[in-house]
Enzyme design. Structure first.
Site, PDB file in Angstrom:
ATOM      1  N   SER A 136       0.614  -1.199  -0.030  1.00 36.98           N
ATOM      2  CA  SER A 136       0.006  -0.053   0.014  1.00 36.98           C
ATOM      3  C   SER A 136       0.731   1.202   0.117  1.00 36.98           C
ATOM      4  O   SER A 136       1.916   1.295   0.362  1.00 36.98           O
ATOM      5  CB  SER A 136      -0.869   0.116   1.310  1.00 36.98           C
ATOM      6  OG  SER A 136      -1.234   1.179   1.562  1.00 36.98           O
ATOM      7  N   TYR A 149      -0.636  -0.385  10.724  1.00 35.23           N
ATOM      8  CA  TYR A 149      -1.016  -0.871   9.164  1.00 35.23           C
ATOM      9  C   TYR A 149       0.164  -0.406   8.387  1.00 35.23           C
ATOM     10  O   TYR A 149       0.832  -1.088   7.669  1.00 35.23           O
ATOM     11  CB  TYR A 149      -2.323  -0.330   8.871  1.00 35.23           C
ATOM     12  CG  TYR A 149      -2.400  -0.854   7.473  1.00 35.23           C
ATOM     13  CD1 TYR A 149      -2.980  -2.012   7.052  1.00 35.23           C
ATOM     14  CD2 TYR A 149      -2.585   0.290   6.404  1.00 35.23           C
ATOM     15  CE1 TYR A 149      -3.200  -1.955   5.581  1.00 35.23           C
ATOM     16  CE2 TYR A 149      -2.824   0.212   5.140  1.00 35.23           C
ATOM     17  CZ  TYR A 149      -3.098  -1.066   4.644  1.00 35.23           C
ATOM     18  OH  TYR A 149      -3.339  -1.492   3.429  1.00 35.23           O
TER      19      TYR A 149
END
Length: 257
Positions: A136, A149
């Site tokens: 990501s 995350y």
């Protein structure tokens, strides 16, 4: 070259969103696809009249992962491609996130891909297969509100380069840096339709990404066209996010003096 119908792909978290798009695309390319999740989808993930296998599996559990991968290999006789797609995180204040929460996010986004890759490695080595890790933009820029995350995805990018070194030449390992993507839960992530339009307009390609964009990148990295690509990170983000300071400068142009 192995015929498309003889190739087998494993895709974690392939029942919705980006994962489902990847599964459908690979089915369309002739792969036999196995996916997993903690609960079965309402309808099978299918394309071109063919359906993906589904098995219930919590990929945070290394023993469960081993059983799942063994079952897939026994069912299909081989594994050519692993796509570590499952991941994500709800927002959480880094100052108050509980140890249990942080550990679960790290397990899902970093350790689980390692578990799946380790379990599949003997099968991938046998056929000269590849691994694609879905990372990501949170891995390569600050991720306020989802700090753990972002750290986990940064770890996944690092893991990708290390595994490419350790597991070559038999197995290629690459990562995709996924940008802002439209999914069925886009409102939960990006807000109203109007907010999403403003976000899309701020990107160089003037739209947010789609699951199919990521799926095309996965198929490329798994293909013979990428035979000399390993340890790479392919950025699928429409040109990247515009720095906020530029908007502040623009809004305050002429205000100096």
């Amino acid at each position: 070259m192995v015929e498309g119908r003889d190739r087998v792909a494993v895709v974690t978290g392939g029942t919705r969103g980006i994962g489902a798009a990847i599964v459908r695309h690979l089915l369309g390319q002739g792969y036999r696809v196995a996916t997993c999740g903690r609960s079965a989808p309402e309808a099978p993930i299918a394309a071109d009249g063919r359906e993906a296998d589904f098995d219930a599996c919590d990929i945070r559990d290394a023993e469960a992962v081993g059983r799942w991968i063994a079952a897939v290999a026994a069912r299909h006789g081989r594994i050519d491609l692993v796509v570590n797609n499952a991941g994500g995180s709800p927002p959480a204040d880094a100052a108050t996130a509980s140890p249990r929460f942080s550990e679960r996010i790290l397990h899902l986004n970093l350790l689980a891909p390692l578990h799946v890759s380790q379990a599949a490695l003997p099968h991938l080595r046998a056929v000269g297969g590849s691994i694609v890790n879905i990372a990501s933009v949170s891995a390569v820029r600050p991720s306020p509100g989802t700090a753990v995350y972002g750290a986990a995805k940064a770890g996944l990018v690092s893991l990708t380069t290390s595994l490419a070194q350790e597991w070559g030449p038999q197995v290629r390992v690459n990562a995709i840096i996924v940008g802002l993507i439209e999914t069925e839960t886009a409102e939960m992530t990006y807000g109203t339709g109007q907010a999403q339009q403003r976000i899309a307009a701020s990107l160089p390609l003037r739209r947010m990404g789609r699951g199919e964009d990521v799926a095309e990148a996965v198929a490329f990295l798994a293909s013979p066209a990428a035979a000399y690509i390993s340890g790479a990170r392919l950025e699928v983000h429409g040109g990247g996010e515009r720095p906020l300071f530029l908007e502040i400068v623009k809004e305050n142009a002429g205000a100096v003096g």
